[in-house]
Structures are given as C-alpha cells and as structure tokens.
Design an enzyme around this catalytic site. Structure first.
Site, PDB file in Angstrom:
ATOM      1  CD  GLN A 173       0.145   1.911   4.674  1.00  0.00           C
ATOM      2  OE1 GLN A 173      -0.790   2.084   5.457  1.00  0.00           O
ATOM      3  NE2 GLN A 173       0.306   2.657   3.599  1.00  0.00           N
ATOM      4  CG  HIS A 205      -0.632   3.439  13.669  1.00  0.00           C
ATOM      5  ND1 HIS A 205      -1.910   3.507  14.142  1.00  0.00           N
ATOM      6  CD2 HIS A 205      -0.685   3.857  12.369  1.00  0.00           C
ATOM      7  CE1 HIS A 205      -2.719   3.953  13.180  1.00  0.00           C
ATOM      8  NE2 HIS A 205      -1.991   4.163  12.103  1.00  0.00           N
ATOM      9  CG  LEU A 254      -6.115   0.889   0.921  1.00  0.00           C
ATOM     10  CD1 LEU A 254      -6.898   1.960   1.658  1.00  0.00           C
ATOM     11  CD2 LEU A 254      -4.629   1.052   1.161  1.00  0.00           C
ATOM     12  CB  ALA A 255      -7.088  -5.969   0.047  1.00  0.00           C
ATOM     13  CD  GLU A 256      -3.840  -4.427   5.184  1.00  0.00           C
ATOM     14  OE1 GLU A 256      -5.025  -4.811   5.044  1.00  0.00           O
ATOM     15  OE2 GLU A 256      -3.528  -3.235   5.403  1.00  0.00           O
ATOM     16  CD  GLU A 258      -2.533  -1.432   2.566  1.00  0.00           C
ATOM     17  OE1 GLU A 258      -2.344  -0.587   3.472  1.00  0.00           O
ATOM     18  OE2 GLU A 258      -3.242  -2.439   2.720  1.00  0.00           O
ATOM     19  CG  PHE A 290      -2.056  -1.301   9.326  1.00  0.00           C
ATOM     20  CD1 PHE A 290      -2.618  -1.042  10.568  1.00  0.00           C
ATOM     21  CD2 PHE A 290      -1.905  -0.242   8.446  1.00  0.00           C
ATOM     22  CE1 PHE A 290      -3.012   0.237  10.927  1.00  0.00           C
ATOM     23  CE2 PHE A 290      -2.314   1.048   8.794  1.00  0.00           C
ATOM     24  CZ  PHE A 290      -2.861   1.278  10.046  1.00  0.00           C
TER      25      PHE A 290
END
Length: 342
Positions: free
Chosen positions: A98, A145, A74-76, A45, A102
């Site tokens: 990221q 995060h 945006l699709a891990e 991403e 995530f």
C-alpha cells in the site's frame, strides 16, 4: 484513506489512445495484462472490492473475478512470500504494497529470496513478479506513507527498479514489468497519480532506457518519478531567464541507462540531479558518481544534487520545506560556474 477517480476504465472497448490520469493508466495496464495472460494475478491488501487505497485496482475483481484480483491478509511478508511461490510455479503475480514504508516488513523476503533465487539456481528458476509500491511525498501524509526507499532496492543485485513520471510511461512500463522474466520493483509516485496525459496503449517502453523529456543546451537536469515534473517546471522558469535546460527522465533506476545520461550531460557540460529521497548514500549519489566518472573532462562545473534532507520525512504541514522545489533547483543551477574562469 481512499481516493476515488472518475476516469478509471476497465472495459474491453477502450480505444488505443486516450487522455487519462496516471492512476487510470496503471489500472488499464493491469486490466490489459490480466486479459492478455491467464497467468497474471493481482493481489494485496484491499485491492479487491475496494480497489486499493488509491483505486488503482478499481473494477478488476468485478471484471475478472476473485481468482485474478483478490485481497490478502495484512501481512506484507506473507504477500511477497506467496508471490515467490506463485512465480516459481509459472504464474506472473503483481503485488500491491500500500505505501512505501509498508513494504519494509516484506524486505527480508525481497532481498533474500526475490532478488537472489534466479542467481542461486543459475537461472533455473526465474521469478517473473512485480511488486508495486506507491512512494514519495507531496500528498500530506505522515512519514510511514511518504518515504522514498528506492536506494534499498537499487542497492540489491537481482532487482529491476523503475519509476514512471507520466501516464504513458505508467502504462507502458507496467506492461513491460509484468512481461519481464525477472522481478521488478515498480515505484509509483503517488503525488502524480492524478496528473493527466495522453496514453497510447500501442507504445512500448524498454526497461533500462532513459528518455529526454526536454531538449536543452546549457545544463542537464536528471530526475525520476515525481521529480521529473519539478525538473520540467524549473526548466521553464530558467528559460525565462535565458538558460536552455535539458531534462532527462531516468525512468529505469536499475538497470541504469548510462549511455543516454552520459550523452546528455556531455552535450551541456553541466548537470543537476533531483530526487525526493535523502541525499546521503542515495540513488542521487550514485547518479552523481556515474556522471563524474564518465563525463569529468566535459564538465564545466561540479555535478550538483537537489534532494530531500537527511532526516525522517517531515509532518504534513512541513513537507513543502522538505521536498525539493523550483527555487532549490534554480539555486543549484546558479552555482554551475556560468562566469568565464569561475
């Protein structure tokens, strides 16, 4: 959130020895790997034109084209699933997820397919792929995060799990990971992205090998990732108090270098394990157990751990209370039965 770096370089005239940040070292490792092997592709991403959240892939698309470094949806789970298919067909994908938490939407792909396919096919199908994950705290981010999820991956047979603590190891370990015939979880301590050090691109590092970051004779500190500079800082402070502190950089969480760690702890008779992740059922717990099993008759005191707390990650204004610090490490050292007969 985007971070700019003024020392990122991806030009072909880069000298073999430079002083650079860890972020720049990772960028250089990716550029050199892409240039050396037409099967290497970097994706995730915002890694293309933007250069990634932390600018680790800055300039790669411009230099090598969108076939070699490109953005994904945006699709891990889809990102890792695509990497599995590419690796099965002879490519060497390098995926960026990221932030640590995530990566969790892709966890089923990682543990069910990435980790098991080689065993399931009796080695007939290998997956030479790297999953890069910025992890850990110290940047003032919120809980999604700043997680430290290394125990999830280390607990999964079939995955190699490594984490650098210096720009040199960031370069050399990433080149080794990309060259590996098997999947590697590459955990990047984002707290250290901006710390600088010398990088020699001719230096190689073997996956599975720990390193002695500092010599010492009284106590051994065992750490990896962002905890290594903390261990070194604590060692400096302890030296001013008259104690000689050895620091071992674990580097490779799985496979684990029992030989180096065992020899180091046996040489001092005392050990403290340092890690940001919560302590319960953790990598720190495993290291502690392995040291007890292999060094019991050499120990002057129980092996201590200094870790994050068994709570969700603290909000930004409180993270300094959550993360291990020098005082906590020194307090642990003080408990290691220094008085004769204690």
């Amino acid at each position: 959130m985007t971070i700019a770096h003024d020392d990122i370089r991806v030009d072909a005239t880069t000298p073999s020895v430079q002083t650079m940040s860890m972020a720049a070292a990772l960028n250089l490792a990716l550029a050199d790997a892409i240039a050396a092997d037409p099967e290497v592709a970097v994706f995730g991403e915002d890694v293309g034109a933007l250069g990634g959240v932390f600018r680790i892939t800055d300039g790669l698309t411009a230099r090598f084209g969108e076939d070699r470094c490109f953005d994904t949806p945006l699709a891990e789970s889809g990102i890792v699933g695509m990497a599995v298919g590419m690796a099965m067909n002879g490519m060497r994908p390098v995926v960026e997820l990221q932030f640590d938490a995530f990566a969790l939407p892709a966890f089923e792909q990682i543990v069910s397919h990435v980790a098991k396919l080689g065993n399931r096919t009796r080695g007939g199908v290998r997956l030479p792929l790297v999953i890069r994950i910025p992890f850990g705290g110290g940047i003032g981010g919120v809980e999604h995060h700043c997680d430290s999820s290394e125990a999830y991956y280390a607990h999964t047979p079939g995955l190699t799990v490594v984490s650098p603590s210096t720009p040199q190891d960031a370069y050399s370990l990433l080149r080794a990971a990309i060259s590996s015939p098997d999947p590697v979880i590459f955990l990047e301590p984002k707290k250290l992205y901006w710390g600088k050090g010398e990088v020699d691109t001719s230096v190689t590092v073997d996956i599975g090998a720990a390193g002695i970051a500092r010599e010492g004779s009284d106590v051994t500190l065992l750490a990896y990732g962002a905890s290594v500079p903390l261990a070194l800082e604590a060692a400096e402070t302890a030296a001013a108090e008259g104690r000689s502190v050895q620091v071992v950089d674990i580097r490779s969480i799985s496979p684990f270098d029992d030989a180096t760690v065992t020899a180091a702890v046996r040489s001092t008779g005392r050990a403290v394990v340092i890690a940001e992740a919560p302590g319960f059922a953790s990598v720190a717990s495993e290291i502690q157990a392995r040291v007890f099993e292999r060094c019991f008759e050499y120990l002057e005191a129980p092996v201590r751990r200094v870790t994050g707390f068994d709570t969700p990650y603290a909000p930004p204004k409180l993270e300094h209370w959550y993360l291990p610090d020098v005082d906590r490490v020194l307090d642990a050292i003080d408990t290691l039965h220094w008085e004769h007969g204690a």
